[in-house]
Design an enzyme around this catalytic site. Structure first.
Site, mmCIF file in Angstrom:
data_model
loop_
_atom_site.group_PDB
_atom_site.id
_atom_site.type_symbol
_atom_site.label_atom_id
_atom_site.label_comp_id
_atom_site.label_asym_id
_atom_site.label_seq_id
_atom_site.Cartn_x
_atom_site.Cartn_y
_atom_site.Cartn_z
ATOM 1 N N LEU B 44 -11.571 -5.567 -5.503
ATOM 2 C CA LEU B 44 -11.502 -5.884 -4.080
ATOM 3 C C LEU B 44 -11.872 -4.690 -3.222
ATOM 4 O O LEU B 44 -12.620 -4.818 -2.255
ATOM 5 C CB LEU B 44 -10.109 -6.378 -3.715
ATOM 6 C CG LEU B 44 -9.799 -7.800 -4.160
ATOM 7 C CD1 LEU B 44 -8.428 -8.203 -3.660
ATOM 8 C CD2 LEU B 44 -10.839 -8.774 -3.648
ATOM 9 N N HIS B 267 7.003 -5.610 -12.706
ATOM 10 C CA HIS B 267 7.051 -6.923 -12.065
ATOM 11 C C HIS B 267 8.062 -7.820 -12.770
ATOM 12 O O HIS B 267 8.045 -7.933 -13.992
ATOM 13 C CB HIS B 267 5.652 -7.547 -12.118
ATOM 14 C CG HIS B 267 5.483 -8.708 -11.211
ATOM 15 N ND1 HIS B 267 6.161 -9.882 -11.392
ATOM 16 C CD2 HIS B 267 4.724 -8.880 -10.102
ATOM 17 C CE1 HIS B 267 5.817 -10.721 -10.427
ATOM 18 N NE2 HIS B 267 4.944 -10.139 -9.631
ATOM 19 N N SER B 285 3.043 -15.529 -11.399
ATOM 20 C CA SER B 285 3.053 -15.086 -10.004
ATOM 21 C C SER B 285 4.438 -15.091 -9.360
ATOM 22 O O SER B 285 5.248 -15.978 -9.580
ATOM 23 C CB SER B 285 2.154 -15.996 -9.177
ATOM 24 O OG SER B 285 2.395 -15.783 -7.805
ATOM 25 N N ARG B 338 10.399 -6.830 -5.742
ATOM 26 C CA ARG B 338 10.169 -6.799 -7.179
ATOM 27 C C ARG B 338 11.041 -5.795 -7.915
ATOM 28 O O ARG B 338 11.566 -6.081 -8.994
ATOM 29 C CB ARG B 338 8.700 -6.480 -7.437
ATOM 30 C CG ARG B 338 7.816 -7.595 -6.975
ATOM 31 C CD ARG B 338 6.353 -7.258 -7.063
ATOM 32 N NE ARG B 338 5.582 -8.454 -6.736
ATOM 33 C CZ ARG B 338 4.267 -8.503 -6.679
ATOM 34 N NH1 ARG B 338 3.563 -7.414 -6.911
ATOM 35 N NH2 ARG B 338 3.655 -9.621 -6.384
ATOM 36 N N HIS B 430 3.065 -3.583 -13.945
ATOM 37 C CA HIS B 430 2.134 -4.437 -13.245
ATOM 38 C C HIS B 430 1.198 -3.677 -12.308
ATOM 39 O O HIS B 430 0.029 -3.990 -12.196
ATOM 40 C CB HIS B 430 2.944 -5.456 -12.444
ATOM 41 C CG HIS B 430 2.121 -6.387 -11.621
ATOM 42 N ND1 HIS B 430 1.138 -7.165 -12.171
ATOM 43 C CD2 HIS B 430 2.136 -6.677 -10.296
ATOM 44 C CE1 HIS B 430 0.584 -7.897 -11.204
ATOM 45 N NE2 HIS B 430 1.152 -7.606 -10.067
ATOM 46 N N GLU B 454 -5.964 0.352 -5.199
ATOM 47 C CA GLU B 454 -4.852 0.817 -6.030
ATOM 48 C C GLU B 454 -5.049 2.252 -6.502
ATOM 49 O O GLU B 454 -4.080 2.941 -6.837
ATOM 50 C CB GLU B 454 -4.687 -0.125 -7.243
ATOM 51 C CG GLU B 454 -3.408 0.120 -8.031
ATOM 52 C CD GLU B 454 -3.216 -0.827 -9.225
ATOM 53 O OE1 GLU B 454 -3.988 -1.797 -9.339
ATOM 54 O OE2 GLU B 454 -2.303 -0.591 -10.027
ATOM 55 N N ARG B 464 5.657 -1.757 -4.006
ATOM 56 C CA ARG B 464 4.735 -2.598 -3.242
ATOM 57 C C ARG B 464 5.309 -3.996 -3.094
ATOM 58 O O ARG B 464 5.852 -4.546 -4.052
ATOM 59 C CB ARG B 464 3.384 -2.666 -3.940
ATOM 60 C CG ARG B 464 2.383 -3.542 -3.221
ATOM 61 C CD ARG B 464 1.007 -3.506 -3.867
ATOM 62 N NE ARG B 464 0.987 -4.032 -5.212
ATOM 63 C CZ ARG B 464 1.078 -5.335 -5.506
ATOM 64 N NH1 ARG B 464 1.227 -6.228 -4.548
ATOM 65 N NH2 ARG B 464 1.027 -5.733 -6.754
ATOM 66 N N LEU B 470 -3.777 -7.141 -2.506
ATOM 67 C CA LEU B 470 -5.055 -7.722 -2.093
ATOM 68 C C LEU B 470 -5.361 -7.310 -0.664
ATOM 69 O O LEU B 470 -6.489 -6.980 -0.310
ATOM 70 C CB LEU B 470 -5.001 -9.247 -2.212
ATOM 71 C CG LEU B 470 -4.657 -9.790 -3.610
ATOM 72 C CD1 LEU B 470 -4.781 -11.309 -3.629
ATOM 73 C CD2 LEU B 470 -5.562 -9.198 -4.659
#
Lengths: 254, 671
Positions: B44, B267, B285, B338, B430, B454, B464, B470
């Site tokens: 991304l 995660h 997810s 998380r 993660h 990242e 995070r 994203l």
């Protein structure tokens, strides 16, 4: 979970490089757990080859969760193996049984030349995308507000379904004509269904189809093998839609 | 005195970015055509940066080790992307997204960068929709949202469980447009092996063509590293098999400071491991926590019965279940951030309540949500006397529409049906919040070398929030870096083309060749994976979800010895001049073996608990927060930026003190 293990015979396509001839070689492998993924079985196989002083088998893989589209493999004659709606990395050994012989070959197509062993070159797919797989909008961020143009949910959902193509090439490998119609039509459909894609619809479909032909992919004869083997369940409806788009564009090209 | 200058602009936080942009020197279009920019990585951040820079007129060369830019690991992000659009009218705003991100990061991020991220977030959604990204929509045709952990608003845009895929294909399409025009020259299956500096500035890279093994020199006026995170230092993680630290690490060795390497996100919702052959872990997810409830049995007897198969989880009554997140954190419940959710799962499993045979799994249960949605649907359809079966059927259809692909993925891996029995999940590595230190312009401590996505450290502090990776990747690539890089490149318009026939390129190439020869000719007895797994074990056991001084010191000693053993005894089959995946892995693992030590050193230095970094020595001893992580703002309110000094153990620490002018420093509570 039970811990069934199995002994297998692997027949793997070995080919030194693009110029050399390749052939199938047989290897026995034992103690494979049914909970392993297919590529984990390949990892175990490769570790054994390395220990024995042999060169491991090269194969493409990366995310190992069925989304990057790197992994390929024609397993017992089927793209991504015997399970449905999975990529090879999601295929699990519980689909096989003790004593099986498993034949592992690269995806075969003129437009996917072998690089080494099971690794093929799929950059032809990228080149088709360069020809028109985009909306010509600059990345300025000064576009209109995202909600200024409502899109009917059914169109958005259908566009999404087409857009989930991972570009693995299973459709090509499964087609007796090595046609890339399912791949190309998925991208054409995604944009054809959305208002943002309509402006350039004509040029897009003409250019992408033209590039597809230049790359040496075959024609579609509607056997539907691609849809059966597609790990993402991309529908043949997309091919029909692309044909309509193509007809429209070819007739009304201004 | 620190040498770090964050270059955060003066003025009120809400005006900083606008003012800064207005004062960045521009490069005229004719000159842009004479300036080369290298972008390494096409996820991304890299994909969007390459497309934007090319569109602005720079000559871009983009590099990816994958066979296509579309396969970068951003593709695997599932849940969504945050943006402060406030489409749901639930009180969201730029400030709230900024606040949530700083708080979620446990006050270890840089305020000005985070505010800018929140500020440009809304543009990302506009941009992606314009590119034809098929986000989820409601029946009125407008964009739909969902909630994510650590926040109380619904600001996450999504495309089923494949948001990363759709966004990356959007960035890939923007790249394709520029590749088709010849503005981006794309190098697939090329891996960066070193950064080349000339007169102190980043001037190029050395890459290996992964098909032929050729070593190539590429020069540019600036180099952008968008090469992702380093979670694979743990061997097992949710990262792709090829994800690696090498580009960032090589830049570090050339002088780029590495910031907060110990900040790792573990995660909470991943599929538990099943055996020694395990090659990677699969994420489920976080969006599932919107509708899934997490629990373990209250009684040990039930735990035993479930492990042995004598009882099925669905047979336990509500009273026999411990919904431990709802119990411990009533305000946020299953939607705590998380790090909090992961530690809570570990706490239950360490206490003996893990529900699978390894004792490392908890349940994520959709039965309540299926009933709730089923009743809603029955009402909508006017089926007032719908049977329980009918309600379950209707509810399962709603769940399928939201999470169908995730449920299918789970089913294929575990061979169980999550519609009828709860999923089993356990935390896994993660994402890495640490990365190359960058200033407000995203430039590293090497002039002309930038880091985006990242690969940099900048926005997420010590933890995070979901759906923010994203957002950051695309913010950096589409809207931040293409502007800020102009500040540097405006001084380069008279430089002219950079030659690769210089002693600096010569020397860097020679070093790379020597490293490769050493590995290929080593003739050892153990495979690369053997060493990678050894490293991973040490990282997970001593530098994982809970860390302490003795364990960290032990980790450092062990990593050093694994590294020594690696160079003595690694066996890399095949040659240097061909496609050789074992050699590729060996190069990456060699760098992980250095990073791992710095990682542990950083964790040892930071004797506080913050975000994903939990030091057992630093917990709250009493009060409402008893047992929770304890941050130490007096001693550790800084970014730890490490400078390479010939050996990872000898790295020099530089501190960037963090200032919180717009958000009050508070104990992070989700109670």
């Amino acid at each position: 979970m039970s811990d069934k293990t199995m002994n297998l015979t692997l027949k793997i396509w070995r080919q030194k490089d693009a110029k050399s001839a390749g052939k199938l070689e047989s290897y026995p492998i034992s103690g494979i757990s049914e909970h392993m993924s297919f590529l984990e079985m390949m990892d175990v196989f490769n570790e054994q080859q390395i220990s024995a002083g042999n060169e491991p088998v090269a194969f493409d893989h990366d995310c190992r969760e069925g989304i990057c589209g790197s992994c390929s493999l024609q397993i017992n004659g089927e793209a991504h193996g015997p399970d449905r709606r999975v990529t090879t990395c999601q295929l699990h050994m519980r689909m096989f049984k003790d004593g099986d012989t498993i034949t592992i070959e690269p995806f075969r197509a003129t437009a996917f030349p072998v690089i080494k062993d099971l690794v093929v070159d799929r950059t032809s797919f990228d080149r088709i995308q360069h020809a028109g797989g985009f909306v010509s909008v600059n990345t300025s961020g000064n576009t209109q507000d995202a909600n200024s143009l409502p899109v009917p949910k059914v169109d958005a959902d259908n566009a999404f379904d087409a857009a989930t193509c991972i570009g693995c090439g299973a459709c090509v490998a499964s087609c007796k004509n090595a046609s890339a119609m399912l791949f190309v039509s998925a991208k054409v459909s995604q944009f054809a269904l959305l208002p943002q894609g309509k402006v350039e619809a004509k040029d897009r479909v003409l250019n992408m189809v033209n590039q597809m032909d230049l790359e040496g992919f075959g024609n579609c004869t509607n056997t539907g093998a691609c849809e059966v083997e597609c790990p993402k369940g991309i529908s043949l409806d997309n091919i029909a839609r692309m044909n309509r788009e193509y007809m429209k564009a070819a007739i009304k090209k201004d | 005195m620190s040498v770090l200058d964050s270059k955060v602009p003066e003025g009120p936080i809400k005006d900083k970015w606008t003012n800064h942009k207005n004062h960045i020197d521009l490069v005229n279009p004719a000159n842009k055509r004479l300036i080369d920019v290298i972008v390494v990585g096409t996820g991304l951040a890299g994909g969007s940066a390459a497309a934007s820079l090319a569109e602005m007129g720079y000559k871009v060369k983009a590099f990816a080790f994958q066979d296509s830019p579309r396969r970068a690991h951003s593709i695997a992000a599932q849940g969504g992307i945050n943006a402060a659009k406030n489409y749901q009218n639930d009180g969201d705003s730029t400030y709230r997204l900024f606040y949530d991100t700083v708080k979620g990061g446990d006050y270890r991020g840089r305020e000005a960068n985070v505010y800018r991220l929140a500020e440009v977030s809304a543009n990302i959604i506009d941009q992606c929709v314009a590119q034809g990204v098929p986000f989820a929509r409601d029946y009125g045709g407008l964009l739909d949202n969902r909630s994510f952990g650590g926040v109380l608003v619904s600001r996450t845009f999504y495309a089923k469980g494949q948001t990363g895929q759709q966004l990356l294909l959007g960035a890939y399409s923007a790249m394709n447009r520029q590749i088709g025009k010849g503005k981006i020259e794309m190098f697939n299956r090329h891996e960066m092996l070193d950064l080349v500096k000339v007169d102190g500035k980043a001037r190029g890279i050395i890459v290996r063509n992964l098909i032929t093994g050729e070593i190539e020199r590429h020069s540019a006026h600036a180099v952008v590293l968008a090469t992702g995170g380093y979670g694979n230092v743990f061997f097992l993680s949710t990262n792709a098999m090829g994800s690696n630290v090498s580009a960032a690490w090589r830049a570090h060795r050339r002088g780029a400071f590495f910031a907060n390497p110990c900040y790792t996100q573990i995660h909470p919702t991943c599929i538990p491991r099943s055996g020694d052959y395990q090659s990677k872990l699969t994420l489920m997810s976080e969006s599932l926590r919107n509708d899934g409830r997490i629990w373990v049995p209250k009684n040990k007897e039930d735990v035993e019965a479930i492990r042995s198969g004598a009882k099925k989880p669905v047979q336990l009554s509500e009273d026999e279940r411990d919904y431990y997140l709802e119990r411990r954190y009533p305000a946020f419940g299953n939607l705590v951030p998380r790090d909090v959710a992961s530690r809570a799962a570990k706490e239950r499993c360490d206490a003996g309540f893990g529900v699978n045979q390894t004792g490392e799994a908890v349940f994520l249960d959709f039965a309540s949500a299926i009933q709730r949605y089923g009743k809603e649907q029955a009402t909508v359809l006017g089926e007032k006397s719908a049977s329980k079966e009918r309600i379950t059927e209707l509810g399962a259809a709603v769940i399928k529409n939201k999470y169908g692909n995730l449920f299918q993925m789970y089913n294929k891996i575990v061979d169980q049906d999550p519609y009828t029995t709860p999923m089993m999940i356990y935390p896994a590595v993660h994402y890495t919040m640490g990365g190359l230190w960058v200033d407000y312009n995203l430039m590293t401590t090497i002039p002309g070398c930038y880091a985006a996505g990242e690969a940099n450290f900048s926005d997420h502090g010590a933890n995070r929030l979901g759906a923010s990776a994203l957002m950051q990747g695309l913010a950096d690539g589409y809207f931040v870096l293409p502007y800020t890089i102009g500040d540097y490149l405006s001084d380069e318009i008279r430089t002219g083309p950079i030659s690769t026939e210089t002693p600096e390129f010569e020397a860097a190439e020679k070093e790379v060749r020597e490293r490769i020869s050493k590995l290929v000719d080593n003739g050892g007895s153990k495979s690369v994976d053997h060493f990678h797994k050894e490293l991973g074990k040490v990282m997970w056991n001593n530098v994982g979800m809970a860390r302490n001084e003795a364990g960290l010191k032990e980790a450092i000693a062990k990593i050093r010895s694994i590294r020594e053993e690696f160079w003595k005894d690694v066996l890399v089959p095949g040659g240097a001049d061909e496609l050789n995946p074992e050699l590729e892995k060996a190069m990456r693992v060699a760098d992980f073996l250095e990073l791992g030590e710095l990682f542990a050193k950083d964790a040892l230095d930071r004797n506080e608990s913050c975000g994903g970094h939990f030091r057992e020595e630093s917990v709250e001893l009493d009060g409402e927060q008893k047992g929770e992580a304890k941050r130490d703002d007096v001693n550790y309110k800084y970014v730890a930026a490490w400078e390479w000094n010939n050996d990872p153990g000898e790295a020099n620490l530089h501190k960037e003190e963090l200032e919180f002018k717009d958000i009050e420093l508070k104990t992070r509570s989700y109670k």
